[in-house]
Write an enzyme that holds these catalytic residues in place. Structure first.
Site, PDB file in Angstrom:
ATOM      1  N   ASP A  84      25.790  13.384 -18.164  1.00 30.49           N
ATOM      2  CA  ASP A  84      25.165  13.213 -16.852  1.00 30.49           C
ATOM      3  C   ASP A  84      24.717  11.769 -16.678  1.00 30.49           C
ATOM      4  O   ASP A  84      24.104  11.175 -17.574  1.00 30.49           O
ATOM      5  CB  ASP A  84      23.956  14.150 -16.710  1.00 30.49           C
ATOM      6  CG  ASP A  84      24.400  15.602 -16.653  1.00 30.49           C
ATOM      7  OD1 ASP A  84      25.625  15.842 -16.505  1.00 30.49           O
ATOM      8  OD2 ASP A  84      23.537  16.497 -16.778  1.00 30.49           O
ATOM      9  N   TYR A 118      28.318  -0.806   3.598  1.00 31.23           N
ATOM     10  CA  TYR A 118      29.156  -0.603   2.402  1.00 31.23           C
ATOM     11  C   TYR A 118      29.748  -1.941   1.963  1.00 31.23           C
ATOM     12  O   TYR A 118      29.697  -2.309   0.774  1.00 31.23           O
ATOM     13  CB  TYR A 118      30.256   0.402   2.727  1.00 31.23           C
ATOM     14  CG  TYR A 118      31.302   0.566   1.648  1.00 31.23           C
ATOM     15  CD1 TYR A 118      31.060   1.339   0.521  1.00 31.23           C
ATOM     16  CD2 TYR A 118      32.553  -0.060   1.762  1.00 31.23           C
ATOM     17  CE1 TYR A 118      32.014   1.495  -0.462  1.00 31.23           C
ATOM     18  CE2 TYR A 118      33.520   0.089   0.776  1.00 31.23           C
ATOM     19  CZ  TYR A 118      33.246   0.864  -0.331  1.00 31.23           C
ATOM     20  OH  TYR A 118      34.206   1.007  -1.312  1.00 31.23           O
ATOM     21  N   LYS A 129      29.533  -4.122  -1.694  1.00 30.14           N
ATOM     22  CA  LYS A 129      30.685  -4.511  -2.506  1.00 30.14           C
ATOM     23  C   LYS A 129      30.771  -6.041  -2.640  1.00 30.14           C
ATOM     24  O   LYS A 129      31.213  -6.542  -3.681  1.00 30.14           O
ATOM     25  CB  LYS A 129      31.975  -3.948  -1.890  1.00 30.14           C
ATOM     26  CG  LYS A 129      32.098  -2.435  -2.043  1.00 30.14           C
ATOM     27  CD  LYS A 129      32.217  -2.016  -3.511  1.00 30.14           C
ATOM     28  CE  LYS A 129      32.473  -0.526  -3.667  1.00 30.14           C
ATOM     29  NZ  LYS A 129      32.529  -0.098  -5.090  1.00 30.14           N
TER      30      LYS A 129
END
Lengths: 252, 454
Positions: A65, A158, A162
């Site tokens: 996880d 977004y 990046k």
């Protein structure tokens, strides 16, 4: 340890249910592969990948996880994985596209995208770099995006994460230069995946396995930056040099 | 412990001679046993490894993140004419030893194809030379050695008596039992520094092999070069013996024990990857075959020309370009001699014709559990690492070699699988027991050891 013919023995996937990352794992040479760690939030895709890779004959495939946003857990998390043995290739492939319109209206949503894609990546990226440095070898593949080359009206939240990630990864690669640890920055264009499903296709849209093949080839050649598909390099060079007044009016 | 992301002073990126798979390590120069002990006792979690002149081809002399001991200043050389032995520091090179002792009429018992190796490396890899069928490996001539173990304890080891297990685990142990700091070994007495050489050019592999079997006993040194481009497997056999003083001409007698080789050239540091391509390799192989006389006897050659022709070109490993190369060296018993041709054919099929390929007969193995040589045939082929399909082709050859009771040489290996290694070195667990006594914490390790789970 990678061998002389570029065959890795161990791979860590951060974002272990990412389609592009799993396609990369599938494209890696497997003759010496004996350990794959898929780190991701629990998901059916992650579990299926473990089952599939194990069925394909790779002995040590495990899922752990991992939450990119809980940066305080990253140190212990990375140490446990590397203490169990050297990692030859780390794929830093997690990221969310988010809903641009919703995030514009609710900055808290924008912060979530930024935390996963940028802050989380900076945190885990530095922890990985520290351990690659300690073991004196290994590659970190950072999945950036052409969306980071120049932020566009339609997805600048977004895109900005990046852009930040890309700059971070390049700097990290320079810092590690000559240490035996190496960073490869991959800038895919639009890729047909779950993340982009339903969106209209941009020119030069590609498939995850095409990106994967480019990553594997670039790793073997020790490249530092690569576009996927390759010719996007020229498209992006053109877009980056476009006057802002024109760029703003491009469709989407 | 905080560590800089960038390379800091004292850290170096290390590779083997094949220039593949680099890793960085902290390199520490030591000039005394006490310093070696101190470094071992202060070792970090990534451990310690001694490195000599970096002539092993793969990852045997590197260890990512570790402390790498450079013992090149422990380079004393003392020749004792009474006992006929040399006592040398682990960092002394065979080159330095030859320069010191050839003029005194003493030659090293074994030299591989380069003299640019250290005594420590020669023992760690248990190197062999053209005289293996007669004299065995370097380790077989060692009378005693000093080893600093994983806890910093100092051992004097001898091939017989109470310490024999530790001695033979260290011979061929690839530096994983501790750091060798000094050794005493036998010499070959010589009355001249010249080698009397017979050369035969042979038109196919079967004939090369039958001639080598027939000629085994006639010479101290013998080896064949094989043309890997020609499907016939034609080759050139060179055999020789130390020329006795009486055989020299008057002019040669005036400097009978001269030894003064020089590097003639240095390969440029930047070479494009494609320079060594099929065409140039083909041309080289053709030329190498043609330059050899059909048959010639009693030609006088210098030690350098006969044993170490490539030492004449410094850094020749650069000719393979940035992707580097590997040397595939295996041994198979006589009963599997046909695998020599299989290997040559397979390498040619994948487009990996070799630039320099050497065939040799081995004599019996020695008591060292990890020593490579065993009776039979050994083939060594240099292959560029960047060839597509090479990994699959070599894995297939590995399987055939393992099934025939053969194995690969660790000093050359950079790619075999851990399973292949464990299967073909059946005395591994016996060796590991002794290693665990000398280094229970696993302080001594290398990239090779990690890769092969040694």
């Amino acid at each position: 340890m990678n061998d002389a013919l570029g065959e890795p023995q161990s791979v860590l996937v951060l974002g272990g249910s990412s389609e592009i990352a799993l396609a990369t794992v599938n494209a890696l040479p497997r003759r010496r592969l004996r350990r794959i760690v898929l780190a991701a939030r629990p998901s059916a895709a992650r579990d299926l990948a473990v089952t599939t890779l194990t069925a394909e004959g790779i002995s040590g495939v495990t899922a752990v996880d991992f939450d990119a946003r809980s940066t305080e857990s990253h140190s212990v998390f990375i140490n446990e994985i590397f203490d169990a043995g050297d990692i030859d290739i780390v794929l830093l492939a997690f990221g969310v596209l988010g809903d641009q319109e919703a995030a514009e209206a609710d900055p808290a949503l924008a912060v979530e995208i930024a935390t996963t894609n940028y802050t989380g990546a900076v945190s885990i990226g530095l922890h990985v770099a520290r351990r690659l440095r300690m073991q004196g070898h290994g590659s970190l593949v950072v999945y950036s995006s052409v969306a980071g080359d120049r932020a566009r009206r339609s997805n600048f939240i977004y895109g900005s994460t990046k852009a930040g990630l890309d700059a971070f990864a390049q700097g990290l690669g320079d810092a590690l230069h000559g240490t035996g640890a190496h960073v490869l920055v991959v800038r895919p264009g639009m890729v047909r995946t779950k993340m982009s499903a339903g969106m209209p296709e941009a020119p030069m849209t590609t498939d995850a396995n095409v990106v994967a093949d480019i990553v594997v080839k670039s790793l073997r050649r020790g490249k530092e930056t690569v576009y996927a598909p390759g010719p996007l390099r020229f498209v992006m060079a053109g877009l980056k040099s476009m006057p802002r007044s024109v760029f703003r009016k491009l469709p989407r | 412990m905080t560590q800089s992301l960038s390379l800091t002073q004292g850290e170096k990126l290390l590779t083997g001679w094949g220039r593949t798979c680099p890793s960085s390590a902290r390199v520490v120069d030591c000039s005394s046993v006490e310093q070696v002990q101190e470094v071992i006792r202060g070792a970090g979690p990534r451990g310690v490894l001694a490195r000599g002149l970096g002539r092993s081809y793969g990852d045997a002399a590197q260890s990512g993140g570790a402390t790498v001991l450079n013992l090149q200043s422990m380079d004393s050389v003392a020749f004792d004419a009474t006992s006929g032995t040399i006592t040398a520091g682990a960092g002394a090179s065979l080159d330095a030893i030859m320069r010191a002792t050839v003029p005194q009429g003493a030659f090293v018992p074994v030299t591989p194809g380069t003299r640019m190796i250290t005594v420590g490396g020669a023992i760690g890899a248990d190197v062999h030379g053209k005289n293996h069928h007669v004299d065995g490996t370097f380790g077989s001539h060692v009378k005693s050695l000093t080893l600093v173990d994983g806890a910093g304890g100092v051992h004097e080891l001898t091939p017989a008596g109470d310490t024999r297990e530790k001695f033979w685990a260290t011979v061929g142990g690839m530096g994983l039992t501790g750091a060798i700091t000094q050794a005493t070994f036998d010499v070959i007495p010589i009355t001249s520094s010249l080698i009397s050489v017979d050369t035969q050019r042979v038109n196919d592999l079967d004939e090369v092999m039958s001639k080598m079997i027939a000629g085994d006993d006639k010479y101290r040194y013998t080896v064949a070069w094989i043309d890997t481009v020609s499907p016939s497997g034609r080759g050139v056999i060179t055999s020789g013996d130390h020329a006795p003083f009486e055989q020299l001409s008057a002019r040669q007698r005036s400097e009978a024990l001269l030894f003064d080789p020089k590097a003639l050239a240095t390969a440029p540091s930047i070479i494009p990857g494609g320079l060594l391509n099929k065409l140039t390799i083909r041309a080289f192989n053709e030329a190498w075959f043609r330059k050899a006389p059909k048959s010639r006897t009693d030609e006088m050659q210098s030690i350098g020309a006969f044993f170490h022709p490539l030492d004449g070109v410094a850094d020749w490993n650069r000719i393979y370009g940035p992707r580097g190369f590997l040397q595939y060296q295996f041994v198979v018993p006589d009963s599997a001699g046909h695998l020599i041709r299989t290997a040559l054919d397979r390498l040619r099929e994948v487009g990996a014709p070799s630039f320099l390929t050497v065939l040799k007969r081995f004599g019996a193995s020695n008591p060292a559990p990890l020593s490579f040589p065993q009776a039979g045939w050994t083939l060594a082929a240099d292959v560029p690492a960047g060839i597509d399909g090479l990994a699959a082709a070599l894995d297939e050859l590995d399987e055939l070699i393992a099934a025939a009771g053969g194995r690969l040489y660790l000093a050359k290996d950079s790619r075999q699988s851990p399973q292949m290694f464990a299967q073909t070195y059946p005395r591994l667990s016996e060796w590991q027991k002794v290693r665990d006594e000398l280094d229970p914490q696993g302080t001594f390790t290398s990239d090779l050891a990690r890769r092969l789970s040694i």
